[in-house]
Design a protein around this motif. Structure first.
Motif, short mmCIF file in Angstrom:
data_model
loop_
_atom_site.label_atom_id
_atom_site.label_comp_id
_atom_site.label_asym_id
_atom_site.label_seq_id
_atom_site.Cartn_x
_atom_site.Cartn_y
_atom_site.Cartn_z
N LEU A 191 10.16 -9.12 10.71
CA LEU A 191 10.54 -7.76 11.07
C LEU A 191 9.96 -6.75 10.08
O LEU A 191 9.45 -5.70 10.47
N ILE A 192 10.02 -7.07 8.80
CA ILE A 192 9.46 -6.19 7.77
C ILE A 192 7.96 -6.03 7.97
O ILE A 192 7.41 -4.92 7.91
N THR A 193 7.27 -7.14 8.23
CA THR A 193 5.82 -7.09 8.44
C THR A 193 5.48 -6.22 9.64
O THR A 193 4.53 -5.42 9.60
N GLU A 194 6.26 -6.34 10.71
CA GLU A 194 6.01 -5.53 11.90
C GLU A 194 6.18 -4.04 11.60
O GLU A 194 5.37 -3.21 12.02
N LEU A 195 7.22 -3.68 10.86
CA LEU A 195 7.45 -2.28 10.52
C LEU A 195 6.37 -1.74 9.59
O LEU A 195 5.96 -0.58 9.69
N LEU A 196 5.90 -2.57 8.67
CA LEU A 196 4.81 -2.15 7.78
C LEU A 196 3.51 -1.97 8.57
O LEU A 196 2.76 -1.01 8.34
N ASP A 197 3.25 -2.88 9.49
CA ASP A 197 2.01 -2.80 10.29
C ASP A 197 1.96 -1.52 11.12
O ASP A 197 0.89 -0.96 11.34
N ARG A 198 3.10 -1.06 11.58
CA ARG A 198 3.14 0.16 12.39
C ARG A 198 2.70 1.39 11.60
O ARG A 198 2.28 2.39 12.18
N GLN A 199 2.83 1.31 10.28
CA GLN A 199 2.46 2.45 9.43
C GLN A 199 1.00 2.41 9.01
O GLN A 199 0.54 3.29 8.29
N GLY A 200 0.30 1.37 9.41
CA GLY A 200 -1.12 1.28 9.10
C GLY A 200 -1.39 0.63 7.76
O GLY A 200 -0.51 0.27 7.03
N GLY A 224 0.85 -1.19 0.00
CA GLY A 224 0.00 0.00 0.00
C GLY A 224 0.88 1.24 0.00
O GLY A 224 1.74 1.41 -0.86
N ARG A 225 0.69 2.10 1.00
CA ARG A 225 1.54 3.29 1.12
C ARG A 225 2.63 3.12 2.16
O ARG A 225 3.42 4.04 2.38
N ALA A 226 2.68 1.98 2.80
CA ALA A 226 3.69 1.72 3.82
C ALA A 226 4.94 1.15 3.17
O ALA A 226 4.85 0.28 2.29
N GLY A 227 6.10 1.63 3.60
CA GLY A 227 7.35 1.17 3.00
C GLY A 227 8.42 0.90 4.04
O GLY A 227 8.40 1.45 5.15
N VAL A 228 9.37 0.04 3.68
CA VAL A 228 10.49 -0.31 4.55
C VAL A 228 11.74 -0.43 3.68
O VAL A 228 11.68 -0.97 2.56
N PHE A 229 12.85 0.09 4.18
CA PHE A 229 14.16 -0.11 3.54
C PHE A 229 14.96 -1.08 4.38
O PHE A 229 15.07 -0.92 5.60
N VAL A 230 15.54 -2.09 3.72
CA VAL A 230 16.42 -3.05 4.37
C VAL A 230 17.76 -3.01 3.65
O VAL A 230 17.80 -3.01 2.41
N SER A 231 18.85 -2.97 4.39
CA SER A 231 20.17 -2.84 3.78
C SER A 231 20.69 -4.16 3.22
O SER A 231 21.89 -4.43 3.24
N ARG A 232 19.78 -4.97 2.72
CA ARG A 232 20.13 -6.18 1.97
C ARG A 232 19.45 -6.09 0.61
O ARG A 232 18.29 -5.70 0.53
N THR A 233 20.16 -6.44 -0.43
CA THR A 233 19.58 -6.43 -1.76
C THR A 233 18.60 -7.60 -1.91
O THR A 233 18.67 -8.58 -1.16
N PRO A 234 17.68 -7.52 -2.87
CA PRO A 234 16.58 -8.49 -2.94
C PRO A 234 16.99 -9.95 -3.11
O PRO A 234 16.22 -10.84 -2.74
N GLU A 235 18.18 -10.21 -3.65
CA GLU A 235 18.56 -11.61 -3.84
C GLU A 235 18.95 -12.29 -2.52
O GLU A 235 19.08 -13.51 -2.46
#
Length: 382
Positions: free
Chosen positions: A373-382, A355-366
């Protein structure tokens, strides 16, 4: 076709996300930038307007120094965006839009005194098949989720404050409260009680108070004190983050989620980008994990509010570019979109959006991404 583009009226200014900042410091920085070019700011005022619905602030200058062509003024004084970024906690965007007969649009992205990206275009520089959406500021507005009319209208209907660029005096707390939409002093607006000293009639014979003027030496001391206070505030924020640092462990190493940190906090986040641990761990990570993490990675994950906070090869990420290039990926049982991006001053990583929630992780997609952890950070943004 380009000839069919209906350009907004001539305007320009600085846009930035509303966060804790000192309006008087912003006014002082812009005033000093103009004075250094021998500009007359006697009648100049700094106007700050918050968008009526979202947390964005538009900065404009009112007065003779701007002249009859605001777009040209901002285009020729892009360094004002750079000096403004030195006193703002997050990146800012200085832009200009000129309409007919010579349409032109452009902007710069600045953060902490550095220009991260810049675009400028005239009608003859766009391809023949270009539309209104292909102009630089139009693309910027797509990232900020704004309509051209909102920007051209100066965020009409939003709370606003003004500061004289000559005196730069004001109560930062009251100015911020006004921008947020709260009445300084409470719901009653902080009016003094009837009959009190503040309600007495002013002395008719008393002239206006003399404007305060700081000497050059006083100004140097003030700026040195402000710089020291900023350094201490940054250290206090880092210490607070290190004192309580959530993390997850996986086969690649550790991913920390510094509470309260943003992607703009490169000085705080950069120690948590380690390709291979060899010796001491970054501050805040439990010492008991040192042996376990030798030879492994240290990474971080933080929320990202605006697409333009991360970059692709040609500049700040836009919504069309993200939709075109990102790949669907299932993390924690949910369908998300993932794209490899650049975190300014931090290196490459993954931008994950739901949606409009985003997260940056210092690992490339591969590489393996920490789903929980990503889900938790996204959930905090609604």
């Amino acid at each position: 076709m380009v000839d069919d583009i209906s350009m907004p009226s001539n305007h320009g200014g600085i846009v930035f996300p509303l966060d804790m900042f000192r309006p008087t410091m912003l006014a002082a920085a812009i005033a000093e930038g103009l004075i250094s070019q021998a500009r007359n700011i006697v009648d100049a005022k700094l106007e700050l307007v918050r968008h009526p619905e979202i947390q964005l602030v538009l900065v404009r200058i009112i007065g003779g120094v701007v002249g009859d062509d605001p777009a040209a003024f901002w285009r020729e004084n892009v360094e004002l965006g750079v000096v403004a970024s030195q006193v703002l906690p997050r990146q800012c965007f200085l832009y200009w839009v000129a309409g007919e007969p010579e349409p032109r649009q452009g902007f710069i992205v600045a953060q902490r005194g550095q220009v991260l990206h810049a675009q400028d275009a005239t009608q003859d520089q766009l391809p023949p098949e270009a539309t209104a959406a292909d102009w630089p500021v139009a693309q910027l507005l797509t990232q900020l989720q704004l309509e051209p009319e909102e920007l051209a209208g100066g965020f009409a209907g939003g709370p606003r404050v003004e500061l004289s660029l000559l005196d730069r005096e004001g109560d930062d707390r009251e100015l911020l409260m006004t921008l947020v939409g709260q009445q300084p002093g409470g719901e009653d607006g902080g009016q003094p009680e009837a009959g009190g000293p503040a309600g007495s009639a002013p002395d008719a014979e008393a002239g206006p108070p003399a404007p305060k003027r700081a000497s050059v030496e006083d100004d140097k001391k003030r700026r040195a004190a402000e710089h020291q206070a900023e350094l201490e505030a940054r250290q206090a924020k880092a210490d607070s983050i290190h004192a309580d640092l959530p993390y997850v462990l996986d086969e690649l190493g550790i991913v920390v989620a510094p509470a309260g940190a943003e992607l703009a906090d490169a000085d705080i986040l950069s120690p948590f980008v380690v390709a291979k641990v060899d010796g001491e761990l970054p501050p805040g990570i439990e010492r008991g994990l040192q042996d376990q993490l030798q030879g492994k990675r240290v990474d971080f994950a933080v929320p990202v509010e605006f697409l333009s906070e991360v970059f692709v090869e040609e500049g700040p990420l836009s919504k069309p570019a993200f939709e075109e290039r990102s790949a669907a990926r299932t993390l924690g049982g949910a369908e998300l979109r993932v794209l490899e991006v650049l975190g300014p001053r931090l290196g490459r990583g993954s931008f994950i959006r739901r949606g409009r929630a985003g997260v940056f992780v210092s690992r490339t997609p591969e590489l393996a991404l920490p789903a929980a952890l990503i889900t938790e950070l996204l959930d905090r943004q609604g």
